[in-house]
Design a protein around this motif. Structure first.
Motif, PDB file in Angstrom:
ATOM      1  N   ASN A 223       5.414  18.573 -12.302  1.00 19.84           N
ATOM      2  CA  ASN A 223       5.905  17.585 -13.234  1.00 19.84           C
ATOM      3  C   ASN A 223       4.928  17.183 -14.208  1.00 19.84           C
ATOM      4  OD1 ASN A 223       8.576  17.604 -11.915  1.00 19.84           O
ATOM      5  ND2 ASN A 223       7.667  16.047 -10.794  1.00 19.84           N
ATOM      6  N   ARG A 224       3.739  17.111 -13.793  1.00 11.76           N
ATOM      7  CA  ARG A 224       2.365  17.014 -14.478  1.00 11.76           C
ATOM      8  C   ARG A 224       2.317  18.172 -15.552  1.00 11.76           C
ATOM      9  NH1 ARG A 224      -0.098  14.572  -9.465  1.00 11.76           N
ATOM     10  NH2 ARG A 224      -0.408  16.535  -8.943  1.00 11.76           N
ATOM     11  N   ARG A 225       2.704  19.470 -15.084  1.00 13.17           N
ATOM     12  CA  ARG A 225       2.654  20.605 -15.933  1.00 13.17           C
ATOM     13  C   ARG A 225       3.614  20.430 -16.854  1.00 13.17           C
ATOM     14  NH1 ARG A 225       4.130  26.897 -14.336  1.00 13.17           N
ATOM     15  NH2 ARG A 225       2.434  27.812 -15.732  1.00 13.17           N
ATOM     16  N   ILE A 261      -2.044   3.345 -17.594  1.00 12.57           N
ATOM     17  CA  ILE A 261      -2.297   2.042 -16.886  1.00 12.57           C
ATOM     18  C   ILE A 261      -2.289   2.147 -15.436  1.00 12.57           C
ATOM     19  CG2 ILE A 261      -1.350  -0.440 -16.895  1.00 12.57           C
ATOM     20  CD1 ILE A 261       0.437   0.178 -19.186  1.00 12.57           C
ATOM     21  N   ASP A 262      -3.033   1.467 -14.747  1.00 10.65           N
ATOM     22  CA  ASP A 262      -3.037   1.235 -13.369  1.00 10.65           C
ATOM     23  C   ASP A 262      -3.575  -0.096 -13.139  1.00 10.65           C
ATOM     24  OD1 ASP A 262      -2.385   3.410 -10.894  1.00 10.65           O
ATOM     25  OD2 ASP A 262      -3.518   1.539 -10.296  1.00 10.65           O
ATOM     26  N   SER A 263      -3.047  -0.893 -12.001  1.00  9.78           N
ATOM     27  CA  SER A 263      -3.503  -1.899 -11.384  1.00  9.78           C
ATOM     28  C   SER A 263      -5.093  -2.011 -10.718  1.00  9.78           C
ATOM     29  CB  SER A 263      -2.713  -3.025 -10.620  1.00  9.78           C
ATOM     30  OG  SER A 263      -2.102  -2.316  -9.578  1.00  9.78           O
ATOM     31  N   SER A 264      -5.279  -0.741 -10.286  1.00 12.86           N
ATOM     32  CA  SER A 264      -6.552  -0.500  -9.526  1.00 12.86           C
ATOM     33  C   SER A 264      -7.860  -0.096 -10.137  1.00 12.86           C
ATOM     34  CB  SER A 264      -5.992   0.477  -8.355  1.00 12.86           C
ATOM     35  OG  SER A 264      -7.088   1.121  -7.694  1.00 12.86           O
ATOM     36  N   ALA A 291      -4.184  -3.076 -15.561  1.00 21.51           N
ATOM     37  CA  ALA A 291      -3.169  -4.028 -15.643  1.00 21.51           C
ATOM     38  C   ALA A 291      -1.965  -3.819 -15.041  1.00 21.51           C
ATOM     39  CB  ALA A 291      -2.648  -4.092 -17.159  1.00 21.51           C
ATOM     40  N   ASP A 292      -1.382  -4.920 -14.706  1.00 14.94           N
ATOM     41  CA  ASP A 292       0.147  -4.884 -14.078  1.00 14.94           C
ATOM     42  C   ASP A 292       1.161  -4.264 -14.865  1.00 14.94           C
ATOM     43  OD1 ASP A 292       2.333  -5.153 -12.309  1.00 14.94           O
ATOM     44  OD2 ASP A 292       2.695  -7.303 -13.166  1.00 14.94           O
ATOM     45  N   VAL A 293       1.614  -2.810 -14.590  1.00 13.83           N
ATOM     46  CA  VAL A 293       2.504  -2.299 -15.766  1.00 13.83           C
ATOM     47  C   VAL A 293       3.727  -3.468 -15.927  1.00 13.83           C
ATOM     48  CG1 VAL A 293       4.402  -0.667 -15.723  1.00 13.83           C
ATOM     49  CG2 VAL A 293       2.120   0.111 -14.793  1.00 13.83           C
ATOM     50  N   PHE A 294       4.455  -3.988 -15.025  1.00 17.78           N
ATOM     51  CA  PHE A 294       5.438  -4.886 -15.427  1.00 17.78           C
ATOM     52  C   PHE A 294       4.799  -5.849 -16.886  1.00 17.78           C
ATOM     53  CE2 PHE A 294       6.230  -3.434 -11.340  1.00 17.78           C
ATOM     54  CZ  PHE A 294       7.889  -3.405 -11.230  1.00 17.78           C
ATOM     55  N   LEU A 312       6.904   6.984 -15.977  1.00 16.38           N
ATOM     56  CA  LEU A 312       6.752   5.883 -15.091  1.00 16.38           C
ATOM     57  C   LEU A 312       6.725   6.583 -13.486  1.00 16.38           C
ATOM     58  CD1 LEU A 312       9.761   3.831 -16.368  1.00 16.38           C
ATOM     59  CD2 LEU A 312       7.178   3.285 -16.626  1.00 16.38           C
ATOM     60  N   ASP A 313       5.519   6.482 -12.834  1.00 16.81           N
ATOM     61  CA  ASP A 313       5.498   6.935 -11.337  1.00 16.81           C
ATOM     62  C   ASP A 313       5.074   6.003 -10.726  1.00 16.81           C
ATOM     63  OD1 ASP A 313       5.580   8.960  -9.367  1.00 16.81           O
ATOM     64  OD2 ASP A 313       3.733   9.587  -9.820  1.00 16.81           O
ATOM     65  N   PRO A 314       5.953   4.838 -10.368  1.00 21.09           N
ATOM     66  CA  PRO A 314       5.471   3.726  -9.516  1.00 21.09           C
ATOM     67  C   PRO A 314       5.474   4.107  -8.148  1.00 21.09           C
ATOM     68  CG  PRO A 314       7.728   3.761  -9.999  1.00 21.09           C
ATOM     69  CD  PRO A 314       7.444   4.910 -10.778  1.00 21.09           C
TER      70      PRO A 314
HETATM   71  N1  SAH Z   1       1.144   9.386 -10.970  1.00 22.66           N
HETATM   72  C1  SAH Z   1       0.255   9.527 -10.063  1.00 22.66           C
HETATM   73  C2  SAH Z   1       0.507   8.621  -8.755  1.00 22.66           C
HETATM   74  C3  SAH Z   1       0.787   7.125  -8.818  1.00 22.66           C
HETATM   75  S1  SAH Z   1       0.671   6.379  -7.428  1.00 22.66           S
HETATM   76  C4  SAH Z   1      -0.155  10.873  -9.806  1.00 22.66           C
HETATM   77  O1  SAH Z   1       0.440  11.919 -10.444  1.00 22.66           O
HETATM   78  O2  SAH Z   1      -1.233  10.984  -9.380  1.00 22.66           O
HETATM   79  C5  SAH Z   1       0.976   4.867  -7.843  1.00 22.66           C
HETATM   80  C6  SAH Z   1      -0.018   3.865  -8.492  1.00 22.66           C
HETATM   81  O3  SAH Z   1       0.404   2.872  -8.882  1.00 22.66           O
HETATM   82  C7  SAH Z   1      -1.326   3.663  -7.693  1.00 22.66           C
HETATM   83  O4  SAH Z   1      -2.332   4.143  -8.291  1.00 22.66           O
HETATM   84  C8  SAH Z   1      -1.397   1.915  -7.695  1.00 22.66           C
HETATM   85  O5  SAH Z   1      -2.608   1.432  -7.964  1.00 22.66           O
HETATM   86  C9  SAH Z   1      -0.408   1.662  -8.915  1.00 22.66           C
HETATM   87  N2  SAH Z   1       0.321   0.370  -9.046  1.00 22.66           N
HETATM   88  C10 SAH Z   1       1.004  -0.136  -8.191  1.00 22.66           C
HETATM   89  N3  SAH Z   1       1.436  -1.295  -8.542  1.00 22.66           N
HETATM   90  C11 SAH Z   1       1.237  -1.398  -9.708  1.00 22.66           C
HETATM   91  C12 SAH Z   1       1.266  -2.296 -10.867  1.00 22.66           C
HETATM   92  N4  SAH Z   1       2.251  -3.248 -10.497  1.00 22.66           N
HETATM   93  N5  SAH Z   1       0.992  -2.153 -12.089  1.00 22.66           N
HETATM   94  C13 SAH Z   1      -0.013  -1.133 -12.262  1.00 22.66           C
HETATM   95  N6  SAH Z   1      -0.031  -0.193 -11.271  1.00 22.66           N
HETATM   96  C14 SAH Z   1       0.414  -0.298 -10.146  1.00 22.66           C
END
Ligand code: SAH
Length: 409
Positions: A223-225, A261-264, A291-294, A312-314
């Motif tokens: 999917n990344r490809r 974007i990522d919350s971590s 940031a928080d995606v929401f 969107l890969d939550p």
């Molecule tokens: N798409 C990535 C994998 C995603 S894993 C890949 O291909 O490698 C899910 C990610 O969502 C994690 O890094 C986690 O830190 C992040 N995450 C979880 N809740 C979140 C939120 N509310 N807002 C932003 N990031 C969040």
């Protein structure tokens, strides 16, 4: 006088797990799980992980499996051939088969990062093994897998010739099996340099000790490809970017801008480090947002921002069906916001890795999101995991990752 018992008597040592009437049905369809509620009784003694002989209520001997006294999944089948011994040789055969399956698939031939063993779908319940170059990372998630750790290590070394094996058995599911977390080197020593792989031309570090899963999301490789092939000349928003796998393929594919974007914080730090591993990529086109995606998607809406492609890969919002309703609302929310932020003709690449949300439900949620966003969209591709994450036909639970590529008007 000590007696050396001949083979058949060994069978008597094995406890027998007797099923309630009718509860052999799923086993006859080769589904490998026996729930506690299906068990009538255990005849003999078995400790956690011991092999037991599984019998129907009418006495038919059906299979051999690993007993797990603490888990609701009381037993996981190793072999549906009830006469097959469960020993080191058994694990050698199963591991070699799993590795051979991957070698038979041309699309996997060149991969440095590869799932070698996909648990139930490779006939090894509870066993995950991912290869990153000459390092293998294993995760043992069941009592049976725990019991056969050494046999699995030996089998993996033999089948792959790997230099080292690291254990990442720290998933939450271990607690359900009554197992402590376990991490560390099982074979060989830590590599001298940061572990990294190439994935379709992009260099990616693998944090085997602290990253998610075994360090990386190998299941999204294709999917990344695909994203990389879609984005030339387009602006990209990658939500839940983790260590930037999708982002880097988008940069490699010629995206004009990639906002991730990522919350971590640590995940973003690794994403930045991954970008630095790829000096040929146009780093100036990348922007990282903690940031928080929401919230971020709402802020973008307020600010009038828009994008050509949104990923969107939550994380797993619904680990099981019990969480499905709340999870459905969360998926609806981000997909609705995503549709709203797309430029005309844009693409939404959207995923769910929740076991508790099936493909049909996911598609309904996405359809509802488009409707509420006031966007007309069509599915141009259905997306799933990679060939090294196969789904055994008798084990549909193995299909956790589903995705849709939608194109809006
Ligand atoms: N798409 C990535 C994998 C995603 S894993 C890949 O291909 O490698 C899910 C990610 O969502 C994690 O890094 C986690 O830190 C992040 N995450 C979880 N809740 C979140 C939120 N509310 N807002 C932003 N990031 C969040």
């Amino acid at each position: 006088m000590a007696l050396a018992l001949p083979g058949p008597f060994v069978l008597l040592d094995m406890a027998e797990l007797i099923l309630k009437p009718g509860k052999e049905r799923s086993l006859l369809r080769r589904h490998p799980w026996i729930f506690a509620s299906s068990v009538a009784r255990l005849v003999g003694r078995a400790r956690s992980g011991d092999t037991v002989l599984i019998q129907a209520a009418d006495g038919r001997v059906l299979a051999r499996g690993a007993y797990s006294p603490n888990s609701q999944i009381r037993c996981r089948v190793w072999s549906f051939d009830a006469a097959e011994g469960i020993d080191d040789a058994f694990f050698k055969r199963r591991v070699a088969q799993a590795v051979a399956r991957r070698r038979a698939l041309p699309e996997l031939a060149e991969q440095e990062g590869l799932r070698l063993i996909h648990a139930e779908s490779d006939g090894l319940p509870g066993v995950i093994a991912d290869q990153y170059g000459d390092t293998v990372v294993v995760q043992l998630n069941s009592a049976g897998a725990e019991k056969w750790r050494q046999a699995l290590v030996g089998a993996l070394v033999q089948a792959t010739g790997c230099a080292r094996i690291y254990e990442r058995s720290d998933s939450e599911v271990r607690a359900l099996e009554g197992l402590e977390k376990a991490t560390g080197w099982l074979y060989g020593e830590a590599p001298a340099q940061t572990l990294a792989i190439y994935e379709y031309g992009v260099r990616l570090g693998v944090d085997y000790a602290d990253g998610h899963k075994t360090g990386f999301y190998l299941d999204q490789r294709e999917n990344r490809r695909l994203l990389g092939r879609l984005v030339a000349g387009r602006s990209v928003l990658n939500c839940f970017c983790y260590t930037g796998g999708f982002s880097l393929q988008a940069l490699a594919g010629g995206a004009v801008s990639v906002l991730s974007i990522d919350s971590s914080g640590p995940a973003l730090a690794r994403a930045r480090a991954n970008l630095a591993l790829n000096p040929a990529l146009p780093a100036a086109r990348a922007e990282w947002l903690e940031a928080d995606v929401f919230q971020a998607l709402r802020d973008f809406r307020q600010a009038g921002r828009s994008f050509d492609v949104i990923v969107l890969d939550p994380p797993k919002f619904a680990p099981s069906a019990a969480h499905a309703e709340r999870a459905a609302r969360a998926y609806k929310d981000i997909n609705l916001l995503g549709f709203r932020l797309l430029n005309p003709g844009g693409f939404l690449m959207t995923y769910s890795c929740s076991g508790g949300i099936g493909l049909e439900l996911f598609q309904k949620i996405v359809a509802g999101a488009a409707l509420d966003a006031g966007r007309c969209a069509r599915i141009v591709r259905r997306l799933g995991g990679t060939a090294d994450h196969p789904v055994a036909l008798e084990f549909p639970e193995g299909e956790y990752l589903k995705g849709l590529l939608c194109q809006v008007d």
